[in-house]
Design a protein around this motif. Structure first.
Motif, mmCIF file in Angstrom:
data_model
loop_
_atom_site.group_PDB
_atom_site.id
_atom_site.type_symbol
_atom_site.label_atom_id
_atom_site.label_comp_id
_atom_site.label_asym_id
_atom_site.label_seq_id
_atom_site.Cartn_x
_atom_site.Cartn_y
_atom_site.Cartn_z
ATOM 1 N N PHE A 10 0.812 -1.220 0.000
ATOM 2 C CA PHE A 10 0.000 0.000 0.000
ATOM 3 C C PHE A 10 0.842 1.265 0.000
ATOM 4 O O PHE A 10 2.020 1.242 0.327
ATOM 5 C CB PHE A 10 -0.904 0.022 1.239
ATOM 6 N N GLN A 11 0.206 2.352 -0.382
ATOM 7 C CA GLN A 11 0.810 3.678 -0.237
ATOM 8 C C GLN A 11 -0.173 4.549 0.543
ATOM 9 O O GLN A 11 -1.380 4.357 0.477
ATOM 10 C CB GLN A 11 1.088 4.280 -1.616
ATOM 11 N N VAL A 12 0.381 5.472 1.312
ATOM 12 C CA VAL A 12 -0.449 6.426 2.038
ATOM 13 C C VAL A 12 -0.068 7.820 1.575
ATOM 14 O O VAL A 12 1.103 8.192 1.580
ATOM 15 C CB VAL A 12 -0.245 6.305 3.565
ATOM 16 N N LEU A 13 -1.061 8.567 1.100
ATOM 17 C CA LEU A 13 -0.816 9.942 0.654
ATOM 18 C C LEU A 13 -1.372 10.880 1.717
ATOM 19 O O LEU A 13 -2.549 10.805 2.045
ATOM 20 C CB LEU A 13 -1.528 10.202 -0.683
ATOM 21 N N TYR A 14 -0.498 11.712 2.268
ATOM 22 C CA TYR A 14 -0.949 12.652 3.284
ATOM 23 C C TYR A 14 -1.218 13.997 2.629
ATOM 24 O O TYR A 14 -0.296 14.713 2.279
ATOM 25 C CB TYR A 14 0.107 12.808 4.376
ATOM 26 N N GLY A 15 -2.464 14.316 2.475
ATOM 27 C CA GLY A 15 -2.821 15.587 1.861
ATOM 28 C C GLY A 15 -3.607 16.442 2.823
ATOM 29 O O GLY A 15 -3.818 16.083 3.976
ATOM 30 N N SER A 16 -4.031 17.590 2.309
ATOM 31 C CA SER A 16 -4.842 18.464 3.132
ATOM 32 C C SER A 16 -6.182 18.658 2.442
ATOM 33 O O SER A 16 -6.275 18.661 1.226
ATOM 34 C CB SER A 16 -4.139 19.807 3.314
ATOM 35 N N SER A 17 -7.221 18.790 3.251
ATOM 36 C CA SER A 17 -8.544 19.018 2.680
ATOM 37 C C SER A 17 -8.874 20.497 2.844
ATOM 38 O O SER A 17 -8.095 21.266 3.383
ATOM 39 C CB SER A 17 -9.579 18.182 3.413
ATOM 40 N N GLU A 18 -10.029 20.892 2.365
ATOM 41 C CA GLU A 18 -10.491 22.257 2.570
ATOM 42 C C GLU A 18 -11.313 22.345 3.848
ATOM 43 O O GLU A 18 -12.043 23.294 4.071
ATOM 44 C CB GLU A 18 -11.325 22.719 1.361
ATOM 45 N N GLY A 19 -11.228 21.303 4.679
ATOM 46 C CA GLY A 19 -12.107 21.220 5.853
ATOM 47 C C GLY A 19 -11.566 21.936 7.078
ATOM 48 O O GLY A 19 -10.677 21.433 7.753
ATOM 49 N N GLU A 20 -12.123 23.119 7.376
ATOM 50 C CA GLU A 20 -11.783 23.768 8.635
ATOM 51 C C GLU A 20 -12.633 23.096 9.707
ATOM 52 O O GLU A 20 -13.862 23.164 9.664
ATOM 53 C CB GLU A 20 -12.083 25.271 8.597
ATOM 54 N N THR A 21 -11.978 22.408 10.640
ATOM 55 C CA THR A 21 -12.706 21.725 11.698
ATOM 56 C C THR A 21 -12.853 22.703 12.853
ATOM 57 O O THR A 21 -11.862 23.192 13.392
ATOM 58 C CB THR A 21 -11.929 20.477 12.139
ATOM 59 N N ALA A 31 -0.349 0.228 -3.826
ATOM 60 C CA ALA A 31 0.918 0.878 -4.189
ATOM 61 C C ALA A 31 1.061 1.049 -5.686
ATOM 62 O O ALA A 31 1.822 1.885 -6.160
ATOM 63 C CB ALA A 31 2.090 0.070 -3.626
ATOM 64 N N LYS A 32 0.322 0.252 -6.473
ATOM 65 C CA LYS A 32 0.476 0.311 -7.930
ATOM 66 C C LYS A 32 -0.462 1.305 -8.602
ATOM 67 O O LYS A 32 -0.420 1.488 -9.809
ATOM 68 C CB LYS A 32 0.232 -1.078 -8.531
ATOM 69 N N LEU A 33 -1.329 1.920 -7.800
ATOM 70 C CA LEU A 33 -2.278 2.857 -8.379
ATOM 71 C C LEU A 33 -1.642 4.246 -8.408
ATOM 72 O O LEU A 33 -1.122 4.717 -7.404
ATOM 73 C CB LEU A 33 -3.547 2.863 -7.517
ATOM 74 N N GLN A 34 -1.675 4.912 -9.565
ATOM 75 C CA GLN A 34 -1.065 6.242 -9.624
ATOM 76 C C GLN A 34 -2.043 7.267 -10.167
ATOM 77 O O GLN A 34 -3.025 6.926 -10.806
ATOM 78 C CB GLN A 34 0.196 6.204 -10.484
ATOM 79 N N GLY A 35 -1.728 8.531 -9.887
ATOM 80 C CA GLY A 35 -2.548 9.621 -10.412
ATOM 81 C C GLY A 35 -3.627 10.105 -9.457
ATOM 82 O O GLY A 35 -4.424 10.958 -9.817
ATOM 83 N N LEU A 36 -3.651 9.538 -8.247
ATOM 84 C CA LEU A 36 -4.660 9.982 -7.277
ATOM 85 C C LEU A 36 -4.354 11.399 -6.802
ATOM 86 O O LEU A 36 -3.193 11.773 -6.672
ATOM 87 C CB LEU A 36 -4.643 9.041 -6.065
#
Lengths: 492, 271
Positions: free
Chosen positions: A252-263, A469-474
């Motif tokens: 697997f791969q883990v992508l750490y991104g940010s959302s537009e969600g102000e909590t 891990a083999k999926l790209q372009g997300l």
């Protein structure tokens, strides 16, 4: 046959089967919430956009994964010198999935429908400035605005602004017909939605021939489904505590991104004692953001001191206004005539940022004498009681719409903040096109709500994606709710 | 005294002791969050480790036993208070319309899957310990009504009841003075079993989020919270799970032991 050649033969068989596996051209995406229907132009539900935006429906402009705006169905555009007239040149040869061609009439129809008096569009404010939409020729549309609007191209990129076919409106909720690279195939209620590649797509053919969106609401089930490789990707993975396990697993791969969600710890500004700014300030100082991010999100999330995304260039760090200071909170409460604190309610919707964050917030408030009774609610109940009924003291929710500081200019909005100065500031902002001036106004707006302690500003919701891990372009970040299938492919 | 009774009573009193103790002393404040110390495995400071908020699990289990016992106790109380009079009444008028009404009514309640209805009740009237108690209590009524009626019916045939009737006592008075003391043993045994089922039901309701609400600790909710963390912090699930097992096992063994001990026929055989 020697032993060695047996091994060689066996390994070549393995290599062949591996070769077959990479020829995969379908993918399964897990979703936590099921869309109520499939019309992005008549509901606010993010789940609808996660399935249909960019895939089935397209607008004149579109969001890219990095949050920038790019041409969509409009090939190019010209803006008049005073900034009020936009002339869009449409792509030639675009057809809807039912075979009919997409032209300027459809664009006019879509925008007029969205801004009509009786429109059920969830983001009508996006179209409020439009004075008229005119068809110049089949491939040219002229949109006239009442005032210049620096955000107009951004507004047109939203899922709520996509181009729909007049003849398909009747059944759009169950049989969406758009211009996108994917066509709607089937929807098994409560289980999955399947999209298939559109062979007649006007743009480049995407790599995936078939995409399945599978509804998995339970975090434990999502974890199990991912581990068993029943699903290929889960955006916004619901259990941050499980991410290290996926990271440690080479599958697997883990992508750490940010959302537009102000909590935020949303506060009912009209309900006593929260109508007193000192009480709201006391709440802000009682809260320890680091502890909430650590305890509820296992460290994922960026502290915020106002209602604005930290990755936005105009962001100002105002967390200092509401630093953790229980003594100051107690002093402020005493000043407001509540030396012994008070009792209130804390409504918590299902996501773990709210349920877990709420337990921590309640404990932190208790330290300064504020007794917040925790009431766990389902989303339907939250919308009914809190959002529409405004019958709450405090609640925790993540506002996931991009650039939504404008909600503070709506006194009827559920947290009921009514400040004429702020409202006129937003009005000025809406008609300002100069980027520098806009930044200045945006920063002023952030400062006002921060210093008015409208809500408890907690953290920007992270956007962790777990994928094969083999999926790209997300997409790593989530500038808007979307699963941009045409960018996704399998690597060899 | 049988071995079951001794083991059962020992396990049960351990839990009751923990509950009583928790009113005056717990090693730590059960509600105090201490996030930097989260997810510690059991160690000399935190005997049962800490949870995902750094709360002391031992203190939470102690206070949680209070929730479990209180809910189960009151629920059994409701079942007895309503079920026993219904059973006694039905037995005095065997075969009458009243008997039919009471017993068929009981059958009706019995026919519902109890936990599902408990979920319905708490979903409609709101989650919380009080509604959980009522929901569990209602399903205890037919259990006690049936057992009371069954035992009372056979007693009504006995000579000493006949004697009481001849002396002019009314049905109600006979039920209270002669029948009730003779079915008490049975009720105690059944009460113990129902008590353990009540603890399980409370844990089940809390697990789905419909029992006691945070920050009140509850074993079922501790299990639910542990769900996504079992793979890296197994103590989060094992400890409340074991607490439930110990309690339910203890009560069941005790119920079994009590039945053997209190049954007059077996007592004769023993002596």
């Amino acid at each position: 046959m020697t032993f060695r050649s047996v091994i060689l033969a066996a390994s070549s068989v393995l290599a062949m089967s591996a070769g077959l596996a990479t020829a995969k051209d379908s993918a399964t995406f897990a979703m936590q919430l099921e869309p109520p229907h499939l019309d992005p132009t008549s509901a606010a539900a993010q789940a609808i956009d996660s399935v249909v935006y960019l895939n089935i429906f397209e607008g004149l402009t579109r969001f890219m994964g990095d949050g920038s705006i790019a041409p969509g169905l409009a090939e190019s555009w010209e803006i008049s010198d005073d900034g009020t007239v936009y002339t869009f040149q449409l792509h030639d040869g675009v057809t809807f999935h039912d075979g009919s061609s997409m032209d300027a009439e459809d664009v006019k129809f879509s925008l007029d429908r969205a801004r009509a008096e009786d429109s059920t569009n969830a983001q009508k404010a996006l179209f409020a400035g439009i004075e008229s939409v005119e068809v110049i020729d089949p491939l040219t549309v002229k949109i006239t605005l009442a005032n210049p609007n620096g955000n107009f191209l951004f507004n047109l990129a939203w899922g709520d602004a996509v181009v729909v076919a007049p003849e398909s409106i009747e059944d759009i909720k169950t049989n969406p017909i758009g211009t996108g690279a994917y066509t709607f195939s089937e929807w098994v209620q409560g289980d999955r939605i399947v999209l298939e590649r559109n062979p007649d797509y006007w743009g480049e053919q995407p790599a995936l021939a078939k995409a399945t969106f599978k509804m998995i609401s339970d975090p434990t089930a999502a974890f199990a489904a991912m581990m068993a490789e029943d699903v290929d990707a889960i955006a916004n993975f619901p259990a941050p505590e499980n991410l290290p396990q996926f990271e440690a697993d080479p599958r697997f791969q883990v992508l750490y991104g940010s959302s537009e969600g102000e909590t935020i710890l949303s506060t009912n500004n009209k309900q006593p004692p929260f109508d007193d700014v000192r009480v709201r300030q006391a709440v802000a100082h009682a809260i320890n953001r680091e502890a909430i991010i650590d305890g509820a999100m296992f460290g994922l999330g960026t502290p915020i001191g106002t209602h604005f995304a930290p990755h936005h260039p105009a962001y100002v760090d105002l967390t200092g206004n509401s630093a953790h200071d229980p003594d100051k909170a107690k002093a402020l409460l005493a000043e407001a005539g509540l030396p012994d604190g008070f009792e209130t309610t804390l409504h918590l919707p299902p996501p773990s940022y709210a349920r877990r964050g709420g337990e921590i917030v309640a404990a932190q408030l208790a330290e300064v004498g504020i007794k917040a009774e925790i009431i766990n609610v389902e989303w339907a109940q939250w919308l009914e009681t809190v959002f529409r009924g405004k019958n709450f003291g405090l609640t925790i929710v993540s506002h996931t719409e991009p650039m939504d500081i404008g909600i503070y200019a709506r006194p009827e909005y559920y947290f009921q903040y009514d400040n004429p100065d702020f409202q006129s500031l937003i009005e000025t902002l809406n008609v300002t096109t100069d980027p520098e001036k806009r930044t200045e106004l945006l920063q002023k707006a952030q400062t006002i709500i921060s210093e008015d302690y409208v809500n408890g500003f907690l953290f920007q919701l992270a956007w962790p994606t777990v994928a094969n891990a083999k999926l790209q372009g997300l997409w790593v970040n989530a500038p808007t709710a979307a699963t941009d299938l045409s960018a996704i492919s399998w690597t060899d | 005294m049988t071995r079951n009774l001794i083991i059962g009573a020992a396990l049960s009193s351990l839990v009751v002791l923990a509950a009583v103790m928790s009113f005056v002393w717990t090693p730590f404040d059960y509600a105090a969050l201490n996030i930097p110390d989260k997810l510690q495995p059991p160690n000399p400071t935190h005997w049962f480790g800490t949870d995902h908020f750094g709360r002391d699990m031992f203190s939470m289990i102690m206070v949680g036993s209070r929730t479990s016992i209180a809910v189960a106790l009151v629920a059994v109380g409701i079942g007895m208070a309503a079920g026993v009079p219904l059973g006694l009444t039905a037995a005095t008028r065997k075969g009458s319309w009243l008997d039919e009404l009471i017993m068929r009514g009981n059958d009706l309640v019995f026919a519902f899957p109890s936990l599902v209805i408990a979920i319905l009740i708490t979903a409609v009237f709101g989650a919380g310990a009080i509604n959980a108690i009522i929901a569990i209590g209602i399903f205890n009524i037919p259990v006690f009504a049936r057992i009371t009626r069954g035992a009372a019916l056979s007693l009504w045939e006995r000579e000493f009841i006949l004697a009481a009737r001849v002396s002019g006592k009314g049905a109600a008075r006979i039920s209270v003075e002669h029948i009730l003391p003779n079915v008490a043993n049975l009720l105690i045994v059944q009460g113990t079993i129902q008590f353990s089922l009540g603890i399980l039901a409370e844990a089940g309701l809390s697990y789905v989020g419909l029992g006691a609400q945070p920050p009140t600790p509850s074993w079922g909710r501790m299990l639910a919270d542990a769900q996504t963390m079992v793979s890296f912090a197994p103590h989060l699930a094992l400890i409340p799970g074991s607490a439930i097992i110990v309690t339910v096992l203890g009560l069941n063994l005790m119920g079994d032991g009590l039945r053997d001990w209190l049954d007059p026929r077996l007592r004769v055989a023993r002596s």
